[in-house]
Design a protein around this motif. Sequence first.
Motif: not given
Length: 315
Positions: A229-235, A293-298
């Motif tokens: 059904y999907g995935s979840v992640s933490e970094t 979700p996506g690409l960002y500048i931090k």
Amino acid sequence: MRLLLLISILLAGVPGTRASSPDIAKEYIRCTESVNSNTSSLPQSGFSIQCNDISSNGIGSAYESYVFSLLMGDENVDNYKWKFLLKNEIGDYVQITDGTDETFSIPAVQSPEQNFVTINGDLEGRIECEYTLNGEQCNAIPFTLSLELKPTIISISDITIVDNGQYEFSLDFNVHYAGADYVSVEIEEEYNTTLRSYRFDEPYLAHIKTGNITKLYYSWVTIIVSNKYGSVSETLEYAPTYEGNKEEAGSKYVSSDDIFDYNIIKEITLFTLDGIPLFKGSLTDFMNYTFTPGLYIKEEVFSNGYTKTSKIQLR
């Protein structure tokens, strides 16, 4: 004795088939519910409830709708009173919908987070049907449901940083999760194009031990749990802590005594790739904020005045 017989039959299995541990656990729950439901004060007609899209094991999806009916042949049945019940957060069954037709449709669950979630990461539900057979009020055998959800990471705890010399370290930590059979851990290092991946097949609580991670540059350790059904992640992000040649390194490196203290990061600003600011706040606020979700500048501002800008991908 009846429960023991049901469990024995379940564990014996069917020749030519092989069930996974999570499926066996769900079958055990369903057998227990079936035995308990037979203690109902209303008379049992012997009729079963069936669903064209869910087998007798009761395992379905919380994100789909289903239709139920009685397995009754040509019997004279009327006055249907259907109920769909789910366990709430404290474990009590509460009615979600009802119906009076010959067939009974239930919708996808709208707010699964408001219900009790089993150790398997599923919702516990039940379909009941009271009806009249030849003028006598009866109850069908309840159909116990185990409705699967997207996986969740409940907690990441007991993080230990293991010093493996001047240039490398490794991590030990525990991941408490639900709704998946295993945990994947990916390690990415700045200036290194290799993405290392580990898999830990420990249900519910995985004990993670990583390989060596560089102290020279930034590194990211991403914990991922997935199901159909999907995935979840933490970094987890780690800044460089190598202190050799500090004079040459200038302000690029900070001390190892400070780097793993979250208070070192005074402020985080998140930008789109076009430079539009989306978030500005503390590390705690950043970790608790939900981003698309996506690409960002931090951009990170540390307490020692050091500023670090990087491109990150949020999942």
